[in-house]
Design a protein around this motif. Structure first.
Motif, PDB file in Angstrom:
ATOM      1  N   UNK A   1       0.628  -1.476   0.311  1.00  0.00           N
ATOM      2  CA  UNK A   1      -0.189  -0.284   0.031  1.00  0.00           C
ATOM      3  C   UNK A   1       1.080   1.372  -0.123  1.00  0.00           C
ATOM      4  N   UNK A   2       1.924   1.288   0.484  1.00  0.00           N
ATOM      5  CA  UNK A   2       3.630   2.518   0.144  1.00  0.00           C
ATOM      6  C   UNK A   2       3.960   2.367  -0.697  1.00  0.00           C
ATOM      7  N   UNK A   3       3.910   1.283  -1.393  1.00  0.00           N
ATOM      8  CA  UNK A   3       4.826   1.246  -3.081  1.00  0.00           C
ATOM      9  C   UNK A   3       4.399   1.785  -4.066  1.00  0.00           C
ATOM     10  N   UNK A   4       5.046   2.502  -5.109  1.00  0.00           N
ATOM     11  CA  UNK A   4       4.897   3.135  -6.254  1.00  0.00           C
ATOM     12  C   UNK A   4       5.107   2.033  -7.102  1.00  0.00           C
ATOM     13  N   UNK A   5       6.121   1.230  -6.918  1.00  0.00           N
ATOM     14  CA  UNK A   5       6.323   0.396  -7.698  1.00  0.00           C
ATOM     15  C   UNK A   5       6.597  -0.752  -7.173  1.00  0.00           C
ATOM     16  N   UNK A   6       6.298  -1.690  -6.258  1.00  0.00           N
ATOM     17  CA  UNK A   6       6.474  -3.334  -5.373  1.00  0.00           C
ATOM     18  C   UNK A   6       7.341  -3.598  -6.173  1.00  0.00           C
ATOM     19  N   UNK A   7       7.252  -3.750  -7.200  1.00  0.00           N
ATOM     20  CA  UNK A   7       8.022  -4.909  -7.869  1.00  0.00           C
ATOM     21  C   UNK A   7      10.254  -4.251  -7.894  1.00  0.00           C
ATOM     22  N   UNK A   8      10.313  -3.364  -7.954  1.00  0.00           N
ATOM     23  CA  UNK A   8      10.999  -3.021  -7.935  1.00  0.00           C
ATOM     24  C   UNK A   8      11.200  -2.407  -6.253  1.00  0.00           C
ATOM     25  N   UNK A   9      10.543  -2.483  -5.945  1.00  0.00           N
ATOM     26  CA  UNK A   9      10.364  -1.818  -4.256  1.00  0.00           C
ATOM     27  C   UNK A   9      10.707  -2.437  -2.732  1.00  0.00           C
ATOM     28  N   UNK A  10       9.396  -4.094  -3.161  1.00  0.00           N
ATOM     29  CA  UNK A  10       8.956  -4.548  -2.058  1.00  0.00           C
ATOM     30  C   UNK A  10      10.757  -5.107  -1.704  1.00  0.00           C
ATOM     31  N   UNK A  11      11.413  -6.011  -2.602  1.00  0.00           N
ATOM     32  CA  UNK A  11      12.384  -7.043  -2.166  1.00  0.00           C
ATOM     33  C   UNK A  11      13.000  -6.422  -1.646  1.00  0.00           C
ATOM     34  N   UNK A  12      13.540  -5.119  -0.900  1.00  0.00           N
ATOM     35  CA  UNK A  12      14.555  -4.673  -0.714  1.00  0.00           C
ATOM     36  C   UNK A  12      13.720  -4.426   1.015  1.00  0.00           C
TER      37      UNK A  12
END
Length: 410
Positions: A121-132
């Motif tokens: 819900x806080x991510x604009x681009x989960x594909x790039x941000x979620x793993x970190x």
């Protein structure tokens, strides 16, 4: 995503998986030594994970998604979970322990979806941000193992003999309480379903995705996914008691190598997937199950201890190449309309039904090879899931026709 929110989400993931790794890894040894539980009773305790996975969609779909902010229900579930963990630490027999662990897993399993919901819900681009953010969960699991083995020595021969593994539940209770309180400070994640919008049981359980089973290839994959959970259950239920019984030092810490390898093989997955395709990738994962259990069957804590370490380290290959590849395959087969429903159905079938059967089978096989002196014939126990996984692989080779599956991140 600003640094403050990234820190909050990373700490949330760290605590979420620190909690799981802080007691679940050594559960089998605790049950056998502290509660004198049989392998069948251990199977019942581990099966609570499956019951939690089966019930979780109801809590998420019928309650969290409709009435409450995700971060608030996350906080409540972990606070209640802290109380149940504290109660588990004080039990002295399996009959008293089981209701607590069942209640706990029914509460914990939904939190796995809730932390993802809060993060996405806080991510604009989960594909790039979620793993970190998610990688801190793996770090949390690993640190829990290091604390148990290296710092506190609760899983040492002396620690196990003196019943020190009960402290894993106290440690987890503290961490669960901290996450429970911390959750109320997380960014607001309002309900996904608008007021007045109807949500059917079919929506909650992902039953619309059953239409995908008309596709023969997907049906073969679906059946293979359920069956491969039987050898997976052997790993979760038996590995820690096995390593403890054969005398491998710091078993909880060494089992954390499996989580570390997940990170490595997750990085390798896109390249392997792109080079060899879906079928060969998933077959590599299946073959790894057989190799791992044969290493367990014929390794020991002496000169061949390296075989046990390699077997543990293969966890990343076993899990990522099969389950993550399977999630990608399911995503491509389902399309936009049934995407969420299909993932929910696979989770219900594997962690719910498949693992439930697997824990029961593992309990039966382990009790069958219990010896008069209280030890086990581990060679016979581990050969069973090795042969079973090989059988699933052969089934998949013969009945699954190769097809091109695109890995968007490759």
């Amino acid at each position: 995503m600003n640094k403050k929110i990234q820190f909050q989400l990373s700490l949330m993931m760290f605590l979420e998986f620190f909690i799981w790794g802080g007691w679940f890894v050594s559960l089998g040894t605790f049950l056998g030594h502290n509660l004198d539980a049989s392998a069948g009773q251990s199977a019942q305790a581990f099966s609570t994970q499956s019951w939690g996975a089966i019930i979780a969609p109801f809590i998420i779909g019928l309650i969290a998604d409709r009435y409450f902010n995700a971060e608030r229900i996350l906080g409540i579930l972990h606070l209640v979970g802290a109380v149940l963990m504290y109660q588990m630490a004080g039990t002295t027999d399996f009959t008293a322990f089981y209701p607590y662990v069942l209640g706990y897993m029914i509460l914990y399993m939904p939190t796995l979806a809730l932390v993802n919901s809060v993060a996405f819900n806080q991510m604009k681009d989960p594909a790039k941000e979620f793993s970190f953010v998610r990688v801190f969960g793996t770090i949390g699991w690993i640190i829990a193992g290091v604390l148990i083995s290296r710092i506190f020595h609760w899983d040492s021969p002396e620690g196990v003999e003196n019943g020190m593994l009960k402290n894993t539940f106290l440690m987890t209770a503290v961490a669960s309480g901290i996450l429970g309180i911390f959750s109320f400070t997380l960014p607001k994640t309002p309900p996904k379903v608008a007021k007045g919008e109807k949500v059917t049981l079919s929506d909650v359980l992902g039953l619309e995705a059953l239409k995908l089973l008309k596709d023969k290839n997907f049906l073969m994959f679906f059946i293979s996914s359920v069956l491969i959970c039987i050898p997976l259950a052997f790993y979760y239920q038996n590995t820690h008691p096995f390593l403890t019984e054969v005398g491998l030092q710091n078993p909880t810490e060494k089992m954390a190598f499996g989580q570390a390898s997940e990170v490595l093989f997750m990085l390798l997955l896109p390249f392997f997937f792109k080079r060899f395709g879906f079928k060969k990738t998933i077959l590599a994962g299946m073959l790894a199950w057989t190799v791992r259990y044969l290493l367990f069957a014929y390794g020991d804590s002496g000169e061949t201890a390296f075989m046990l370490i390699i077997g543990i380290a293969l966890h990343g290959l076993c899990y990522d190449f099969f389950f993550v590849s399977g999630q990608i395959y399911t995503d491509t087969k389902a399309g936009a309309k049934y995407k969420s429903a299909a993932q929910g159905l696979i989770t219900l079938a594997t962690y719910g039904v498949g693992m439930l059967i697997g824990f029961w089978v593992a309990g039966e096989i382990t009790d069958k090879y219990l010896q008069a002196d209280g030890s086990h014939s581990w060679e016979n126990i581990w050969v069973f899931p090795a042969v079973f996984a090989l059988g699933v692989m052969i089934f998949f080779i013969i009945l699954f026709k190769n097809e091109k599956v695109e890995y968007k991140n490759a």
